[in-house]
Design a protein around this motif. Structure first.
Motif, mmCIF file in Angstrom:
data_model
loop_
_atom_site.group_PDB
_atom_site.id
_atom_site.type_symbol
_atom_site.label_atom_id
_atom_site.label_comp_id
_atom_site.label_asym_id
_atom_site.label_seq_id
_atom_site.Cartn_x
_atom_site.Cartn_y
_atom_site.Cartn_z
ATOM 1 N N GLY A 197 46.867 37.940 43.609
ATOM 2 C CA GLY A 197 47.065 37.036 42.653
ATOM 3 C C GLY A 197 46.301 37.163 41.425
ATOM 4 O O GLY A 197 46.799 37.015 40.237
ATOM 5 N N GLN A 198 44.927 37.740 41.630
ATOM 6 C CA GLN A 198 44.034 37.985 40.821
ATOM 7 C C GLN A 198 44.662 38.974 39.585
ATOM 8 O O GLN A 198 44.723 38.904 38.317
ATOM 9 C CB GLN A 198 42.721 38.800 41.052
ATOM 10 C CG GLN A 198 41.804 37.508 41.864
ATOM 11 C CD GLN A 198 41.057 36.669 40.863
ATOM 12 O OE1 GLN A 198 41.486 36.644 39.696
ATOM 13 N NE2 GLN A 198 40.162 35.811 41.367
ATOM 14 N N GLU A 199 45.615 39.997 40.039
ATOM 15 C CA GLU A 199 45.898 40.895 39.260
ATOM 16 C C GLU A 199 47.162 40.339 38.157
ATOM 17 O O GLU A 199 47.631 40.507 37.375
ATOM 18 C CB GLU A 199 46.365 42.011 39.998
ATOM 19 C CG GLU A 199 45.136 43.097 40.524
ATOM 20 C CD GLU A 199 45.558 43.664 41.425
ATOM 21 O OE1 GLU A 199 44.550 44.007 42.371
ATOM 22 O OE2 GLU A 199 46.490 43.926 41.924
ATOM 23 N N LEU A 200 47.942 39.489 39.377
ATOM 24 C CA LEU A 200 49.251 38.981 38.775
ATOM 25 C C LEU A 200 49.271 37.702 37.698
ATOM 26 O O LEU A 200 49.856 37.709 36.707
ATOM 27 C CB LEU A 200 50.260 38.495 39.734
ATOM 28 C CG LEU A 200 50.834 39.532 40.566
ATOM 29 C CD1 LEU A 200 51.712 39.118 41.771
ATOM 30 C CD2 LEU A 200 51.678 40.669 39.740
ATOM 31 N N LEU A 201 48.159 37.025 37.976
ATOM 32 C CA LEU A 201 48.240 35.867 37.093
ATOM 33 C C LEU A 201 47.152 36.145 36.067
ATOM 34 O O LEU A 201 46.090 35.696 35.932
ATOM 35 C CB LEU A 201 47.527 34.729 37.827
ATOM 36 C CG LEU A 201 48.335 34.161 39.169
ATOM 37 C CD1 LEU A 201 47.615 33.089 39.873
ATOM 38 C CD2 LEU A 201 49.787 33.379 38.474
ATOM 39 N N THR A 202 47.636 36.825 34.847
ATOM 40 C CA THR A 202 46.905 37.103 33.875
ATOM 41 C C THR A 202 47.342 36.268 32.473
ATOM 42 O O THR A 202 46.637 35.168 32.137
ATOM 43 C CB THR A 202 47.048 38.725 33.356
ATOM 44 O OG1 THR A 202 48.380 39.174 33.487
ATOM 45 C CG2 THR A 202 46.231 39.370 34.167
ATOM 46 N N LYS A 203 48.738 36.293 32.255
ATOM 47 C CA LYS A 203 49.233 35.539 31.118
ATOM 48 C C LYS A 203 49.493 34.063 31.790
ATOM 49 O O LYS A 203 49.022 33.119 31.199
ATOM 50 C CB LYS A 203 50.363 35.950 30.483
ATOM 51 C CG LYS A 203 50.116 37.128 29.495
ATOM 52 C CD LYS A 203 51.268 37.455 28.771
ATOM 53 C CE LYS A 203 51.006 38.760 27.743
ATOM 54 N NZ LYS A 203 52.300 39.573 27.700
ATOM 55 N N GLU A 204 50.363 34.063 32.798
ATOM 56 C CA GLU A 204 50.509 32.811 33.346
ATOM 57 C C GLU A 204 50.016 32.470 34.300
ATOM 58 O O GLU A 204 48.862 33.267 34.959
ATOM 59 C CB GLU A 204 52.155 32.848 33.980
ATOM 60 C CG GLU A 204 52.325 34.304 34.666
ATOM 61 C CD GLU A 204 53.619 34.647 35.287
ATOM 62 O OE1 GLU A 204 54.633 33.740 35.185
ATOM 63 O OE2 GLU A 204 53.758 35.541 35.874
ATOM 64 N N LYS A 205 49.696 31.094 34.370
ATOM 65 C CA LYS A 205 48.584 30.471 35.376
ATOM 66 C C LYS A 205 49.200 30.201 36.839
ATOM 67 O O LYS A 205 48.719 29.925 37.621
ATOM 68 C CB LYS A 205 48.037 29.245 34.864
ATOM 69 C CG LYS A 205 47.151 29.779 33.849
ATOM 70 C CD LYS A 205 46.368 28.433 33.379
ATOM 71 C CE LYS A 205 44.903 28.512 32.477
ATOM 72 N NZ LYS A 205 44.619 27.860 31.531
ATOM 73 N N LEU A 206 50.603 30.186 37.011
ATOM 74 C CA LEU A 206 51.184 29.699 38.016
ATOM 75 C C LEU A 206 52.402 30.713 38.414
ATOM 76 O O LEU A 206 53.236 30.862 37.655
ATOM 77 C CB LEU A 206 51.662 28.154 37.849
ATOM 78 C CG LEU A 206 51.967 27.366 38.862
ATOM 79 C CD1 LEU A 206 50.820 26.865 39.765
ATOM 80 C CD2 LEU A 206 52.686 26.133 38.374
#
Ligand code: SF4
Length: 618
Positions: free
Chosen positions: A254-263
């Motif tokens: 999740g830390q890696e994926l949620l960069t631009k979008e928060k959800l």
């Protein structure tokens, strides 16, 4: 009187009244006057979202010539004189309280001395509690009074519930099934013998959705991992495997994926398959393993005489159970970043009617009200499955219309595609013109902190500026506004200075709102709209997106007129409120009185003219 009459009729018919009644009507007293004469042997349950509402009812009840007895409770944890709070979750606190009470009965240490006294001096505790009920004391006052005599106020008041007429508490006491069940047991009645007043009812749909939802934070997960190092058990290797899978496979990812979008949305089946791949156990079984290990940790803590009986692994297991069980609509599974940057897993409900409908249908009669509950039909549909017994009533503002000026600017909009430098400049010009023209303190509320900080550097004003920040205290701002009328407060709609706060003595004489405060557009909003479109065909956007935005806007505008003598201006800086589909969502008196302005100059002229008229008044 109009409110009393509508509510009385509804109550007599054992129906449900939904009332949108602006500030100043006296709706708390009116609802009491409608129900109390019809109470008979039934009971009255008054519930609200925020505790500040409680004091209004206590004051009204005390002022009645024949005051009925009333008990109000906050949560047990808040009323516990032992102050066992710390890092304990509410669930763990209840476990701890239960243990201390059980120890009183078996005379083992540690025990709760306040509960011990209740067993030993039962009659005295009861007399004192009844005295608190007759005096209609607030929970804090009752706690102080009873603990000075060595008793637990929460337990003592609970024991006299069957002898009193009225109970006041937060929504939990009415809409949380286990809390309500315990209350009604003490009350000695079931819902068909209970009248219900639900205040601040605009909060109820979101409250019930939240109650049906569950979340897991990184801190809890880390706590569970630490637990496995302290509490040895044969299942520890598989518990660690499950926790590591959650930590590395979901939270880390999740830390890696949620960069631009928060959800982002998660597919519970895919998460379950990940568990199977990495640990050889599908998700639901992993949840069970964590739950059982959590039980073992709690038992061990108890045997060790620990001060706190809780388990992080149990909490993780509980969440995972919900995550894998609540897989059908109306639930969505989410992973998001919180405001501190931490990762949070959530299983979120899209529909709170599962909790609200059975209560409202079974209660003897209900009055649901709010200063702004519009459109009433939307709130009715979001709370009831069957609305055949519901009556809708909108009341006009009781304050003199000549004390308000409502303006809407035709040439500005926070629509995304219109957020150009030119638009920022227009907003700046409006804010400066309003600041110059108004007499008394001005507040400007934006749709977001981001928009506020983009526009702020452009603004030039002679007023003393205060900018809302996370740490800004309400009291400090009120003090500043009290000292002079030359202030300008900048904040956000939905923030602590635009909702749930009074500016007494006409401290604010102008509120300007910049943009329409729609919720952040994300996968949750999309899911909510789709779900509502399915439940209420073609209304998804209105129910999920527009109604909450209008509520936030009107709450913000409502800060100016808090009493019949308050005078001031409301300026809505977004042309969309002038369009028919949105305008019809506003309160009646806004629709009637709203004047359109087409430039900062005409806006300022209207404000100057308004204050000139006010000065000519006797
Ligand atoms: S019985 Fe009352 S005083 Fe004792 S632990 Fe529970 S809440 Fe606290």
């Amino acid at each position: 009187m109009e409110f009393v009459s509508s509510a009385s009729k509804t109550i007599k018919a054992n129906d449900i009244l939904l009332a949108s009644a602006p500030c100043g009507i006296g709706k708390s007293l009116a609802s009491l006057l409608a129900i109390l004469p019809q109470l008979g042997k039934n009971k009255l349950l008054i519930c609200f979202r925020t505790r500040s509402q409680l004091h209004i009812y206590l004051k009204e009840l005390k002022s009645l010539r024949h005051s009925p007895s009333a008990v109000s409770l906050f949560s047990k944890q808040d009323m516990c004189p032992l102050r066992i709070k710390g890092a304990l979750s509410y669930f763990d606190f209840l476990e701890e309280c239960r243990r201390l009470k059980d120890n009183c009965k078996s005379s083992t240490k540690p025990y709760c001395r306040f509960y011990w006294n209740m067993i030993k001096k039962k009659k005295k505790a009861e007399e004192l509690a009844l005295d608190c009920a007759r005096r209609i004391l607030a929970p804090g006052e009752a706690t102080r009074r009873m603990s000075r005599q060595g008793f637990c106020a929460y337990e003592a008041l609970k024991q006299v519930l069957n002898k009193i007429d009225i109970f006041l508490g937060t929504y939990h006491y009415s809409f949380n099934p286990s809390v309500r069940q315990a209350l009604l047991k003490g009350f000695g009645v079931d819902l068909p013998n209970v009248y219900l007043i639900v205040d601040e009812a605009h909060n109820l749909p979101a409250f019930s959705r939240e109650l049906l939802s569950d979340r897991l934070t990184q801190n809890t997960l880390e706590g569970a991992l630490r637990e496995t190092e302290t509490f040895r058990h044969e299942t520890v290797p598989s518990v660690q495997e499950c926790l590591n899978m959650l930590s590395d496979g979901i939270f880390q990812r999740g830390q890696e994926l949620l960069t631009k979008e928060k959800l982002r949305r998660l597919d519970p089946q895919k998460v379950s398959d990940m568990f199977l791949d990495r640990t050889g156990t599908p998700g639901p079984e992993a949840a069970q393993t964590l739950h059982e290990y959590g039980d073992y940790v709690r038992e061990t803590r108890q045997q060790q005489g620990s001060d706190r009986i809780f388990s992080y692994s149990h909490r993780v297991g509980e969440f995972m159970k919900n995550f894998f069980e609540k897989v059908e609509s109306p639930y969505v599974h989410l992973i998001q970043r919180d405001w501190r940057g931490g990762i949070v897993l959530e299983v979120r409900s899209l529909d709170g009617r599962e909790l609200t409908d059975p209560v409202l249908q079974r209660a003897r009669g209900s009055v649901l009200m709010s200063g702004f509950l519009s459109p009433l039909k939307v709130y009715r549909d979001l709370m009831l499955n069957d609305n055949s017994d519901a009556h809708l009533k909108e009341f006009n503002s009781p304050f003199p219309p000549e004390n308000r000026l409502v303006l809407a600017a035709k040439d500005v909009s926070s629509r995304f595609e219109k957020r150009t430098d030119k638009m920022l400049d227009k907003w700046k010009n409006y804010i400066e013109a309003i600041s110059e023209a108004n007499e008394g303190n001005v507040a400007v509320f934006f749709t977001s902190y981001e928009l506020m900080h983009t526009i702020l550097p452009l603004i030039n004003t002679n007023r003393d500026g205060t900018i809302e920040q996370r740490r800004t205290k309400r009291g400090e701002v009120i003090n500043r506004l009290t000292k002079s009328g030359d202030n300008i407060l900048f904040g956000v709609m939905g923030g602590k200075f635009s909702e749930g706060i009074d500016y007494p003595g006409n401290l604010l004489t102008c509120v300007a709102t910049v943009g329409l405060p729609y919720a952040t557009w994300d996968v949750y909003q999309k899911a909510l709209i789709n779900y509502f479109n399915h439940e209420f065909p073609r209304e998804g956007r209105t129910y999920a997106y527009l109604t909450p935005a209008i509520l936030r806007l009107i709450q913000t505008c409502g800060r100016v007129h808090r009493s019949s003598s308050d005078r001031g201006c409301i300026v809505i800086l977004d042309e969309r409120v002038t369009r028919q589909n949105i305008k019809q969502q506003l309160p009646n008196y806004f629709q009637k009185e709203m004047k359109i302005v087409e430039s900062p100059n005409t806006c300022a002229e209207q404000i100057v003219e308004f204050w000139e008229k006010q000065q000519k008044k006797p």
